[in-house]
Scaffold this active site. Structure first.
Site, PDB file in Angstrom:
ATOM      1  N   GLU A  91     -11.951   3.311  -4.559  1.00  0.00           N
ATOM      2  CA  GLU A  91     -10.492   3.447  -4.527  1.00  0.00           C
ATOM      3  C   GLU A  91     -10.238   4.894  -4.123  1.00  0.00           C
ATOM      4  OE1 GLU A  91      -8.370   1.086  -4.931  1.00  0.00           O
ATOM      5  OE2 GLU A  91      -9.286  -0.483  -6.166  1.00  0.00           O
ATOM      6  N   GLU A 102      -2.170  -0.893   2.303  1.00  0.00           N
ATOM      7  CA  GLU A 102      -3.574  -0.676   1.968  1.00  0.00           C
ATOM      8  C   GLU A 102      -4.486  -1.295   3.018  1.00  0.00           C
ATOM      9  OE1 GLU A 102      -6.795  -1.615  -1.623  1.00  0.00           O
ATOM     10  OE2 GLU A 102      -4.730  -2.344  -1.783  1.00  0.00           O
ATOM     11  N   HIS A 153      -8.785  -6.260   1.730  1.00  0.00           N
ATOM     12  CA  HIS A 153      -7.591  -7.034   2.074  1.00  0.00           C
ATOM     13  C   HIS A 153      -7.512  -7.307   3.584  1.00  0.00           C
ATOM     14  CE1 HIS A 153      -6.684  -6.226  -2.084  1.00  0.00           C
ATOM     15  NE2 HIS A 153      -6.802  -4.937  -1.829  1.00  0.00           N
ATOM     16  N   HIS A 181     -11.022   0.630  -0.466  1.00  0.00           N
ATOM     17  CA  HIS A 181      -9.714   0.293  -1.038  1.00  0.00           C
ATOM     18  C   HIS A 181      -8.896   1.555  -1.293  1.00  0.00           C
ATOM     19  CE1 HIS A 181     -10.355  -4.038  -2.067  1.00  0.00           C
ATOM     20  NE2 HIS A 181     -11.624  -3.664  -1.999  1.00  0.00           N
TER      21      HIS A 181
END
Length: 315
Positions: free
Chosen positions: A279, A142, A105, A197
């Site tokens: 993650e 995030e 992101h 992430h």
């Protein structure tokens, strides 16, 4: 006549007063001790073993002052600025290896929803350019987390001799899109790519997991050459991450293995080099959020990723 150091003088002067032998010996020993201490300090600063341990912030991250988040937790006020590409190291176990880090992101995505909602090629289908990512209940995003961990990881890999590149380094207002992120690793001919992430699942869902590419041979996607190496890469990183952080594999995806195969992610479908997503935890669970917002834990997370990458690349 006053003595002038810039010109000779015929005026006789009294001979200098000599110090007692004991004083001269003490001064000599003091000078030797100071020189020896300076030499030892210099040698220690040059030692490869002087890199920070798992609980020590990296040099890049250590320059960032901490400040309380909206929920009272201490997080980095501003993540250190990563470079898009580093020079290759001249020595170390990862010398000659090319690693691409993809910080998930972008902090600016929140202000550019129209642009990131634009559909792009994801291999077998079209999907959004990117998403905003998630955040903790206290507002730690995030995007801030992934950039911070990525900078820490880069510092560790560079000290081991790797050439490290980022898919983005804050120079752009949003993105890049998922197809561009995949092309970046491909064009770099990376030996490994890791996309960093943190998840946004329900409260009570805890732990980390690796996302691995599935076998896809449709549209513009062909993952046949990378499925095997990517799985091996994911297994190595999962093992290193668990050892360094003490975190357990996800209790809500991957059936306890910490490994989850997906065929819908353009960043994996379009990759031609070994690539995985990690993650690191669930930002929406309070216990995981406590870890993710802790700079010391983030340093341990980076150490775990670096250890996994090294064990995969050096055999």
């Amino acid at each position: 006549m006053p003595h002038d150091e810039t010109a000779g003088s015929a005026t006789p002067t009294a001979p200098p007063r000599r110090r007692p032998p004991g004083v001269r010996i003490a001064l000599t020993l003091t000078v030797i001790a100071l020189l020896a201490g300076s030499l030892v300090g210099w040698l220690l600063s040059r030692s490869p073993d002087s890199s920070p341990g798992p609980d020590t912030p990296s040099e890049a991250a250590a320059t960032t002052a901490g400040s309380p988040s909206p929920g009272g937790k201490t997080v980095d006020a501003k993540p250190p600025h990563p470079s898009r590409s580093s020079g290759a190291g001249t020595d170390g176990p990862l010398a000659g290896k090319v690693i691409v880090i993809d910080p998930g992101h972008n902090p600016g995505n929140f202000q550019h929803t129209a642009e990131i909602n634009r559909l792009v090629d994801a291999g077998t289908h079209r999907k959004e350019c990117d998403t905003t990512g998630t955040a903790t209940n206290a507002g730690y995003t995030e995007a801030a987390f992934t950039r911070d961990v990525s900078v820490r990881l880069r510092a560790l890999l560079e000290r081991r001799g790797a050439k490290v590149s980022f898919t983005h380094d804050g120079e752009r207002p949003f993105g890049p899109c998922v197809d561009e992120r995949a092309r970046f690793g491909n064009n770099a001919r990376a030996d490994a790519v890791i996309s960093v992430h943190a998840d946004g699942s329900a409260r009570g869902n805890r732990g980390f997991h690796m996302i691995l590419p599935g076998l896809v041979t449709a549209g513009t996607a062909d993952t046949r050459r990378i499925v095997g190496p990517s799985r091996e890469l994911g297994e190595h990183i999962a093992a290193g991450f668990a050892r360094s952080t003490g975190s357990e594999p996800s209790n809500y995806v991957g059936e306890g293995t910490g490994l989850h195969v997906r065929k819908d992610l353009g960043g994996l479908n379009l990759s031609t080099v070994p690539k995985v997503f990690i993650e690191c935890g669930n930002m929406r669970d309070p216990e995981d959020a406590d870890l993710l917002t802790n700079p010391r834990w983030r340093q341990r997370a980076a150490h775990g990723m670096a250890a996994g990458l090294q064990s995969f690349l050096v055999k």
